[in-house]
Design an enzyme around this catalytic site. Structure first.
Site, PDB file in Angstrom:
ATOM      1  N   GLY A  87       1.174  -1.977   4.291  1.00  0.00           N
ATOM      2  CA  GLY A  87       1.700  -0.635   4.082  1.00  0.00           C
ATOM      3  C   GLY A  87       2.891  -0.342   4.969  1.00  0.00           C
ATOM      4  N   SER A  88       2.634   0.006   6.237  1.00  0.00           N
ATOM      5  CA  SER A  88       3.720   0.469   7.101  1.00  0.00           C
ATOM      6  C   SER A  88       4.769  -0.617   7.334  1.00  0.00           C
ATOM      7  CB  SER A  88       3.161   0.979   8.428  1.00  0.00           C
ATOM      8  OG  SER A  88       2.317   0.031   9.007  1.00  0.00           O
ATOM      9  N   MET A 123      -8.925   8.379  -0.043  1.00  0.00           N
ATOM     10  CA  MET A 123      -9.751   8.754   1.125  1.00  0.00           C
ATOM     11  C   MET A 123     -10.278  10.164   0.957  1.00  0.00           C
ATOM     12  SD  MET A 123      -7.288   7.433   4.146  1.00  0.00           S
ATOM     13  CE  MET A 123      -6.571   5.787   4.133  1.00  0.00           C
ATOM     14  N   MET A 159     -11.545  -5.454   5.643  1.00  0.00           N
ATOM     15  CA  MET A 159     -10.726  -4.553   6.468  1.00  0.00           C
ATOM     16  C   MET A 159     -10.424  -5.242   7.798  1.00  0.00           C
ATOM     17  SD  MET A 159     -10.095  -1.946   4.663  1.00  0.00           S
ATOM     18  CE  MET A 159      -9.018  -1.290   5.936  1.00  0.00           C
ATOM     19  N   ASP A 178      -4.812   3.796  -1.842  1.00  0.00           N
ATOM     20  CA  ASP A 178      -5.885   4.124  -0.908  1.00  0.00           C
ATOM     21  C   ASP A 178      -6.381   5.543  -1.144  1.00  0.00           C
ATOM     22  OD1 ASP A 178      -6.096   1.798   0.886  1.00  0.00           O
ATOM     23  OD2 ASP A 178      -3.999   2.261   1.331  1.00  0.00           O
ATOM     24  N   HIS A 221      -8.450   1.226  -3.865  1.00  0.00           N
ATOM     25  CA  HIS A 221      -9.379   1.051  -2.743  1.00  0.00           C
ATOM     26  C   HIS A 221     -10.029   2.402  -2.442  1.00  0.00           C
ATOM     27  CE1 HIS A 221      -9.602   0.056   1.899  1.00  0.00           C
ATOM     28  NE2 HIS A 221     -10.801   0.232   1.363  1.00  0.00           N
ATOM     29  N   HIS A 274      -1.361  -1.268  -4.245  1.00  0.00           N
ATOM     30  CA  HIS A 274      -2.608  -0.894  -3.569  1.00  0.00           C
ATOM     31  C   HIS A 274      -2.628   0.619  -3.338  1.00  0.00           C
ATOM     32  CE1 HIS A 274      -6.077  -1.901  -0.955  1.00  0.00           C
ATOM     33  NE2 HIS A 274      -5.650  -0.913  -0.182  1.00  0.00           N
ATOM     34  N   ASP A 332      -6.757  -6.215   4.466  1.00  0.00           N
ATOM     35  CA  ASP A 332      -6.071  -4.914   4.515  1.00  0.00           C
ATOM     36  C   ASP A 332      -6.065  -4.356   5.936  1.00  0.00           C
ATOM     37  OD1 ASP A 332      -5.122  -2.369   3.946  1.00  0.00           O
ATOM     38  OD2 ASP A 332      -6.827  -1.781   2.695  1.00  0.00           O
ATOM     39  N   GLY A 333      -4.858  -4.151   6.470  1.00  0.00           N
ATOM     40  CA  GLY A 333      -4.714  -3.470   7.754  1.00  0.00           C
ATOM     41  C   GLY A 333      -3.969  -4.297   8.780  1.00  0.00           C
ATOM     42  N   GLY A 334      -2.826  -3.775   9.253  1.00  0.00           N
ATOM     43  CA  GLY A 334      -2.072  -4.463  10.302  1.00  0.00           C
ATOM     44  C   GLY A 334      -1.441  -5.765   9.843  1.00  0.00           C
ATOM     45  N   SER A 350       0.842  -1.201   0.000  1.00  0.00           N
ATOM     46  CA  SER A 350       0.000   0.000   0.000  1.00  0.00           C
ATOM     47  C   SER A 350       0.869   1.240   0.000  1.00  0.00           C
ATOM     48  CB  SER A 350      -0.896   0.027   1.236  1.00  0.00           C
ATOM     49  OG  SER A 350      -1.464   1.316   1.360  1.00  0.00           O
ATOM     50  N   GLY A 383      -8.842   4.255   7.213  1.00  0.00           N
ATOM     51  CA  GLY A 383      -8.521   5.673   7.345  1.00  0.00           C
ATOM     52  C   GLY A 383      -7.043   5.943   7.597  1.00  0.00           C
ATOM     53  N   PHE A 384      -6.345   5.001   8.204  1.00  0.00           N
ATOM     54  CA  PHE A 384      -4.954   5.261   8.591  1.00  0.00           C
ATOM     55  C   PHE A 384      -4.118   3.992   8.446  1.00  0.00           C
ATOM     56  CE2 PHE A 384      -7.784   8.017  10.939  1.00  0.00           C
ATOM     57  CZ  PHE A 384      -7.225   9.273  10.705  1.00  0.00           C
ATOM     58  N   GLY A 385      -2.840   4.188   8.119  1.00  0.00           N
ATOM     59  CA  GLY A 385      -1.890   3.089   8.169  1.00  0.00           C
ATOM     60  C   GLY A 385      -1.407   2.894   9.592  1.00  0.00           C
ATOM     61  N   GLY A 386      -0.726   1.790   9.832  1.00  0.00           N
ATOM     62  CA  GLY A 386      -0.033   1.579  11.098  1.00  0.00           C
ATOM     63  C   GLY A 386      -0.906   1.200  12.282  1.00  0.00           C
ATOM     64  N   MET A 442     -12.176   4.754  -0.444  1.00  0.00           N
ATOM     65  CA  MET A 442     -12.824   5.040   0.845  1.00  0.00           C
ATOM     66  C   MET A 442     -13.490   6.407   0.708  1.00  0.00           C
ATOM     67  SD  MET A 442      -9.755   3.558   3.193  1.00  0.00           S
ATOM     68  CE  MET A 442      -8.647   3.491   1.794  1.00  0.00           C
TER      69      MET A 442
HETATM   70  C1  DX5 Z   1      -6.218   1.810   5.729  1.00  0.00           C
HETATM   71  C2  DX5 Z   1      -5.813   1.465   4.316  1.00  0.00           C
HETATM   72  C3  DX5 Z   1      -4.697   0.479   4.231  1.00  0.00           C
HETATM   73  C4  DX5 Z   1      -3.410   0.937   4.844  1.00  0.00           C
HETATM   74  C5  DX5 Z   1      -2.825  -0.278   5.505  1.00  0.00           C
HETATM   75  O1  DX5 Z   1      -7.434   2.463   5.715  1.00  0.00           O
HETATM   76  O2  DX5 Z   1      -6.912   0.925   3.593  1.00  0.00           O
HETATM   77  O3  DX5 Z   1      -4.483   0.041   2.883  1.00  0.00           O
HETATM   78  O4  DX5 Z   1      -2.484   1.457   3.938  1.00  0.00           O
HETATM   79  O5  DX5 Z   1      -1.733   0.123   6.256  1.00  0.00           O
HETATM   80  P1  DX5 Z   1      -0.995  -0.828   7.286  1.00  0.00           P
HETATM   81  O6  DX5 Z   1      -0.493  -2.025   6.508  1.00  0.00           O
HETATM   82  O7  DX5 Z   1       0.073   0.034   7.810  1.00  0.00           O
HETATM   83  O8  DX5 Z   1      -2.019  -1.244   8.328  1.00  0.00           O
HETATM   84 ZN    ZN Z   2      -6.512  -0.050   1.592  1.00  0.00          ZN
END
Ligand code: DX5
Ligand code: ZN
Length: 217
Positions: free
Chosen positions: A198-199, A38, A138, A36, A67, A34, A176-178, A9, A143-146, A69
């Site tokens: 992502g992170s 938003m 999800m 994102d 993706h 990927h 997607d996420g964590g 991502s 909304g946020f990475g990490g 959002m």
């Molecule tokens: C969050 C995004 C994800 C995000 C994942 O809303 O949809 O794609 O980039 O980030 P990580 O892998 O850091 O959780």
């Molecule tokens: Zn995403």
């Protein structure tokens, strides 16, 4: 057997040198990029939109997994197709006329994917799963990475896998996420086909080796 695909991502990329980060992904074993999008309305954050996707598409050597959002995604299907999206994901929670938008995405020549927030049960897709190329689950609130992975996702992956086996075996499951090596291995074992990360990738000392390692979990 699940396919083991990885989609870095770019939300966690360094936007001041986005081109270099796309080149890094090009050189890796990543399957998709990927992206994102938003809007600050559906989710409490604003990321990037169509002009950025256009520029990413110019240099990307992997399919773009976009993706959305955003509210009213039906207004932007053609714009994202023209910008270079290959897979377009809309949120179930933003689409009262989900069948119509899934048909429009496919008619525009893209793969159609529907995303579910952590609290939305997979059973809401029972009557549309036959039309989908992918479902995105999800595993954090979007909304946020990490953020930290929500473990209830494993159960959702297993149940969705059963629905897919019964109704549409070509539909992929993306999460997607964590996602890191530990949650990623558990997700592949539960039946996920595509992992978004992502992170974990962009903070790694060696992002290419990190991407490639996902494919060997
Ligand atoms: C969050 C995004 C994800 C995000 C994942 O809303 O949809 O794609 O980039 O980030 P990580 O892998 O850091 O959780
Ligand atoms: Zn995403």
């Amino acid at each position: 057997m699940t396919t083991r695909l990885i989609a870095p991502s770019i939300l966690s990329a360094d936007f001041s040198r986005l081109g270099e980060d796309i080149e890094m992904i090009n050189q890796s074993d990543a399957d998709y990029i990927h992206c994102d999008v938003m809007d600050g309305v559906f989710v409490p954050n604003i990321s990037f939109g169509i002009p950025v996707i256009e520029k990413v598409a110019e240099i990307a050597k992997k399919p773009l997994d976009v993706h959305l959002m955003i509210v009213n995604p039906d207004n932007y299907i053609s714009a994202f197709q023209k910008a270079g999206a290959d897979i377009l994901t809309v949120h179930y929670e933003t689409c009262p006329h989900l069948h119509r938008i899934v048909s429009s995405i496919k008619e525009a020549g893209m793969k159609a994917s529907v995303c579910l927030n952590p609290h939305t049960p997979v059973t809401v897709l029972d009557d549309i799963i036959g039309d989908l190329d992918m479902v995105l689950l999800m595993s954090v609130n979007p909304g946020f990475g990490g953020q930290s992975f929500i473990k209830n996702t494993y159960k959702k992956v297993r149940l969705l896998k059963e629905m897919i086996a019964a109704k549409n075996q070509s539909c992929l499951i993306e999460v997607d996420g964590g996602v890191n090596f530990e949650t990623g291995l558990n997700l592949y074992d539960a039946g996920a086909d595509v992992l978004v990360s992502g992170s974990f990738i962009f903070k790694a000392d060696d992002p290419i080796a990190t991407i490639n390692h996902f494919k060997t979990l």
